[in-house]
Design a protein around this motif. Structure first.
Motif, PDB file in Angstrom:
ATOM      1  N   VAL A 226       0.852  -1.191   0.000  1.00  0.00           N
ATOM      2  CA  VAL A 226       0.000   0.000   0.000  1.00  0.00           C
ATOM      3  C   VAL A 226       0.884   1.234   0.000  1.00  0.00           C
ATOM      4  O   VAL A 226       1.746   1.400   0.866  1.00  0.00           O
ATOM      5  CB  VAL A 226      -0.938   0.030   1.225  1.00  0.00           C
ATOM      6  CG1 VAL A 226      -1.873   1.238   1.140  1.00  0.00           C
ATOM      7  CG2 VAL A 226      -1.740  -1.255   1.339  1.00  0.00           C
ATOM      8  N   GLY A 227       0.689   2.070  -0.996  1.00  0.00           N
ATOM      9  CA  GLY A 227       1.380   3.349  -1.081  1.00  0.00           C
ATOM     10  C   GLY A 227       0.380   4.368  -1.587  1.00  0.00           C
ATOM     11  O   GLY A 227      -0.655   4.582  -0.962  1.00  0.00           O
ATOM     12  N   GLY A 252      -5.594  -3.861  -5.854  1.00  0.00           N
ATOM     13  CA  GLY A 252      -5.885  -2.439  -5.661  1.00  0.00           C
ATOM     14  C   GLY A 252      -6.982  -1.933  -6.566  1.00  0.00           C
ATOM     15  O   GLY A 252      -7.564  -0.876  -6.306  1.00  0.00           O
ATOM     16  N   HIS A 253      -7.284  -2.692  -7.633  1.00  0.00           N
ATOM     17  CA  HIS A 253      -8.338  -2.279  -8.564  1.00  0.00           C
ATOM     18  C   HIS A 253      -9.549  -3.201  -8.508  1.00  0.00           C
ATOM     19  O   HIS A 253     -10.374  -3.192  -9.420  1.00  0.00           O
ATOM     20  CB  HIS A 253      -7.766  -2.170  -9.980  1.00  0.00           C
ATOM     21  CG  HIS A 253      -6.703  -1.126 -10.081  1.00  0.00           C
ATOM     22  ND1 HIS A 253      -6.993   0.224 -10.030  1.00  0.00           N
ATOM     23  CD2 HIS A 253      -5.360  -1.235 -10.161  1.00  0.00           C
ATOM     24  CE1 HIS A 253      -5.859   0.903 -10.083  1.00  0.00           C
ATOM     25  NE2 HIS A 253      -4.862   0.042 -10.173  1.00  0.00           N
ATOM     26  N   THR A 254      -9.638  -3.981  -7.430  1.00  0.00           N
ATOM     27  CA  THR A 254     -10.922  -4.616  -7.129  1.00  0.00           C
ATOM     28  C   THR A 254     -11.806  -3.553  -6.488  1.00  0.00           C
ATOM     29  O   THR A 254     -11.323  -2.542  -5.978  1.00  0.00           O
ATOM     30  CB  THR A 254     -10.749  -5.824  -6.197  1.00  0.00           C
ATOM     31  OG1 THR A 254     -10.096  -5.408  -4.975  1.00  0.00           O
ATOM     32  CG2 THR A 254      -9.904  -6.903  -6.857  1.00  0.00           C
ATOM     33  N   PHE A 274      -9.646   4.259  -1.571  1.00  0.00           N
ATOM     34  CA  PHE A 274     -10.017   4.366  -0.152  1.00  0.00           C
ATOM     35  C   PHE A 274      -8.816   4.230   0.767  1.00  0.00           C
ATOM     36  O   PHE A 274      -8.821   4.788   1.860  1.00  0.00           O
ATOM     37  CB  PHE A 274     -11.047   3.288   0.216  1.00  0.00           C
ATOM     38  CG  PHE A 274     -12.398   3.489  -0.409  1.00  0.00           C
ATOM     39  CD1 PHE A 274     -13.352   4.282   0.201  1.00  0.00           C
ATOM     40  CD2 PHE A 274     -12.713   2.897  -1.618  1.00  0.00           C
ATOM     41  CE1 PHE A 274     -14.602   4.483  -0.378  1.00  0.00           C
ATOM     42  CE2 PHE A 274     -13.952   3.069  -2.210  1.00  0.00           C
ATOM     43  CZ  PHE A 274     -14.907   3.874  -1.586  1.00  0.00           C
ATOM     44  N   VAL A 275      -7.784   3.466   0.348  1.00  0.00           N
ATOM     45  CA  VAL A 275      -6.686   3.170   1.263  1.00  0.00           C
ATOM     46  C   VAL A 275      -5.358   3.760   0.813  1.00  0.00           C
ATOM     47  O   VAL A 275      -4.383   3.705   1.568  1.00  0.00           O
ATOM     48  CB  VAL A 275      -6.531   1.638   1.475  1.00  0.00           C
ATOM     49  CG1 VAL A 275      -7.848   1.022   1.906  1.00  0.00           C
ATOM     50  CG2 VAL A 275      -5.984   0.947   0.226  1.00  0.00           C
ATOM     51  N   GLY A 276      -5.267   4.304  -0.405  1.00  0.00           N
ATOM     52  CA  GLY A 276      -4.031   4.942  -0.851  1.00  0.00           C
ATOM     53  C   GLY A 276      -3.730   6.173  -0.031  1.00  0.00           C
ATOM     54  O   GLY A 276      -4.619   6.817   0.543  1.00  0.00           O
ATOM     55  N   VAL A 342       1.854  -7.112   5.426  1.00  0.00           N
ATOM     56  CA  VAL A 342       1.498  -5.747   5.042  1.00  0.00           C
ATOM     57  C   VAL A 342       2.779  -4.952   4.807  1.00  0.00           C
ATOM     58  O   VAL A 342       3.632  -4.848   5.690  1.00  0.00           O
ATOM     59  CB  VAL A 342       0.636  -5.063   6.121  1.00  0.00           C
ATOM     60  CG1 VAL A 342       0.244  -3.655   5.679  1.00  0.00           C
ATOM     61  CG2 VAL A 342      -0.610  -5.889   6.423  1.00  0.00           C
ATOM     62  N   GLY A 343       2.921  -4.411   3.594  1.00  0.00           N
ATOM     63  CA  GLY A 343       4.109  -3.637   3.247  1.00  0.00           C
ATOM     64  C   GLY A 343       3.760  -2.476   2.353  1.00  0.00           C
ATOM     65  O   GLY A 343       2.615  -2.039   2.278  1.00  0.00           O
ATOM     66  N   GLY A 344       4.771  -1.975   1.616  1.00  0.00           N
ATOM     67  CA  GLY A 344       4.612  -0.722   0.884  1.00  0.00           C
ATOM     68  C   GLY A 344       4.896   0.430   1.835  1.00  0.00           C
ATOM     69  O   GLY A 344       4.734   0.299   3.054  1.00  0.00           O
ATOM     70  N   TRP A 345       5.288   1.573   1.304  1.00  0.00           N
ATOM     71  CA  TRP A 345       5.725   2.645   2.207  1.00  0.00           C
ATOM     72  C   TRP A 345       4.605   3.133   3.127  1.00  0.00           C
ATOM     73  O   TRP A 345       4.839   3.409   4.311  1.00  0.00           O
ATOM     74  CB  TRP A 345       6.341   3.807   1.431  1.00  0.00           C
ATOM     75  CG  TRP A 345       5.395   4.619   0.601  1.00  0.00           C
ATOM     76  CD1 TRP A 345       5.098   4.449  -0.709  1.00  0.00           C
ATOM     77  CD2 TRP A 345       4.630   5.756   1.036  1.00  0.00           C
ATOM     78  NE1 TRP A 345       4.186   5.391  -1.134  1.00  0.00           N
ATOM     79  CE2 TRP A 345       3.896   6.215  -0.091  1.00  0.00           C
ATOM     80  CE3 TRP A 345       4.495   6.433   2.245  1.00  0.00           C
ATOM     81  CZ2 TRP A 345       3.036   7.306  -0.028  1.00  0.00           C
ATOM     82  CZ3 TRP A 345       3.643   7.515   2.309  1.00  0.00           C
ATOM     83  CH2 TRP A 345       2.941   7.949   1.192  1.00  0.00           C
TER      84      TRP A 345
END
Length: 409
Positions: A226-227, A252-254, A274-276, A342-345
């Motif tokens: 998630v970024g 992310g595009h569901t 919603f979560v970006g 869970v990762g991404g910056w």
């Protein structure tokens, strides 16, 4: 075994297939579990001592593996140490991210030797510019290290979209978030004079997490990044799941809303809207340009405000936890993972601050049985995960096919 209209068709493995499989089993074990010994390799792979000896001798002659010294003994016969020849070659990882292209050179033990970054302005970059930027960075870093391209086993490139392999060997990248529509990366390796391997960044990062991070040893799991956007890599039966045309993982595009916010992909209601990071900052302050290009600063600001009791920040943080929990629960119900990493910056900051709350949200939205089993953990690889993941691509190809062995010193 392939099945067509109920008829099983079995293709008999050739001697060459068996030798390649044995080589891959042994080299993968040494790479991921070394330093080790020949007897440990045999026990782990189930191969005979004679097969291990023959393949190991070939790998030593090839320059991929080195033998020397002895493991500690409990009184029995001493076992010679076998390990990857970390200085035999170099590998390069390049990742096209949301705000920059990161490129690093590693040795074969994945120790970083040189690094470069190239900024992406406005989250859009032409394919020609990206190719030229990566090429220039590679030339610069190899010059810094005093190395030639002949020493590079390969370059792995992680991209934020779907990589389509065509029957004629061409690779097309569909990455709407950076403005790429069927971008042709054919001949990229030839331009560099280095073998090049391209994959979706979430998938390559998942592979790195499975090799060296929180997904190590996981048979059924999901890695989510998630970024600004969001993506996922799915592990099933210990293998990365790709789907029919390798587009699996575009989580992310569901959609989690029929009339939600407009997404960069041109549709509405996507998870990333919603979560970006920008979506959460907009929920806090309203849509403006305040944090454009400074999203990491914005995330730290909203977290400080949330800790200080700011009500608007609290609503925005609560919203990201609930929506991310809902999106992850769909993965739980679909794939029944034992672990979600869970990762991404931005995901890493959420996991650092709110992992128990996120775990509770996932369980509240999931079916009781799979929701009660799944465990959420934070990525162990940190900010270098994406570039490291890209660098695993040439290593993976070398392990499976021996490609690039002639480049070992």
């Amino acid at each position: 075994m392939n099945q067509t209209l109920g008829v099983a068709v079995v293709k008999k493995a050739s001697v060459k297939d068996v030798r390649r499989r044995n080589r891959a089993l042994i080299l993968r074990h040494v790479w991921l579990n070394g330093p080790t010994s020949r007897s440990e390799v045999g026990a782990a792979t189930g191969l005979s001592a004679a097969t291990v000896t023959n393949v190991m001798n070939e790998l030593i002659a090839e320059g991929a593996v080195r033998e020397g010294g002895f493991l500690d003994s409990d009184g029995g016969r001493r076992r010679a140490i076998v390990t990857v020849a970390h200085d035999a070659a170099l590998v390069i990882g390049a990742d096209v991210g949301e705000t920059q292209i990161g490129v690093k050179v590693f040795d074969l033990a994945f120790q970083p030797l040189a690094a470069r970054e190239y900024p992406i302005k406005g989250r859009r970059i032409e394919v020609a510019e990206a190719r030229a930027a990566i090429g220039a960075q590679v030339v610069s870093m190899l010059a810094e290290l005093g190395a030639s391209g002949d020493r590079v086993l390969g370059l792995g490139l992680g991209v934020p979209g779907i990589v389509q392999e065509l029957p004629d060997g061409r690779q097309l990248v569909h990455a709407e978030v950076v403005g790429w529509h069927a971008a042709d990366f054919s001949g990229f390796g030839d331009e560099l004079g280095i073998p090049a391997y391209i994959d979706n960044g979430a998938k390559s990062t998942t592979q790195a997490e499975a090799w060296y991070g929180a997904a190590r040893g996981v048979e059924h799991g999901v890695m989510v990044l998630v970024g600004e956007g969001a993506g996922a890599g799915i592990i099933t039966d210990g293998q990365l799941y790709r789907g029919f045309s390798s587009s699996a993982g575009e989580w992310g595009h569901t959609k989690i809303s029929l009339d939600g916010p407009h997404c960069r992909c041109g549709r509405t209601g996507c998870v990333e809207t919603f979560v970006g990071a920008s979506a959460v900052l907009d929920h806090w302050r309203g849509p403006d340009e305040t944090w454009l290009g400074r999203e990491t600063e914005g995330v730290e600001a909203i977290l400080r405000a949330w800790r200080a009791g700011d009500e608007a920040a609290g609503r925005a943080i609560d919203g990201v936890v609930r929506h991310l929990g809902l999106a992850l629960s769909n993965l739980v119900n679909l794939y029944n993972p034992q672990k979600i990493i869970v990762g991404g910056w931005f995901g890493d900051r959420i996991a650092a601050e709110l992992l128990p709350d996120l775990q509770s949200a996932v369980r509240s939205f999931s079916l009781d049985q799979p929701g009660g089993e799944v465990v959420l953990v934070r990525s162990q690889l940190g900010p270098d995960a994406a570039v490291l993941g890209a660098a695993t691509l040439p290593i993976s190809h070398f392990i499976e096919y021996g490609a690039g062995a002639e480049r070992l010193t």
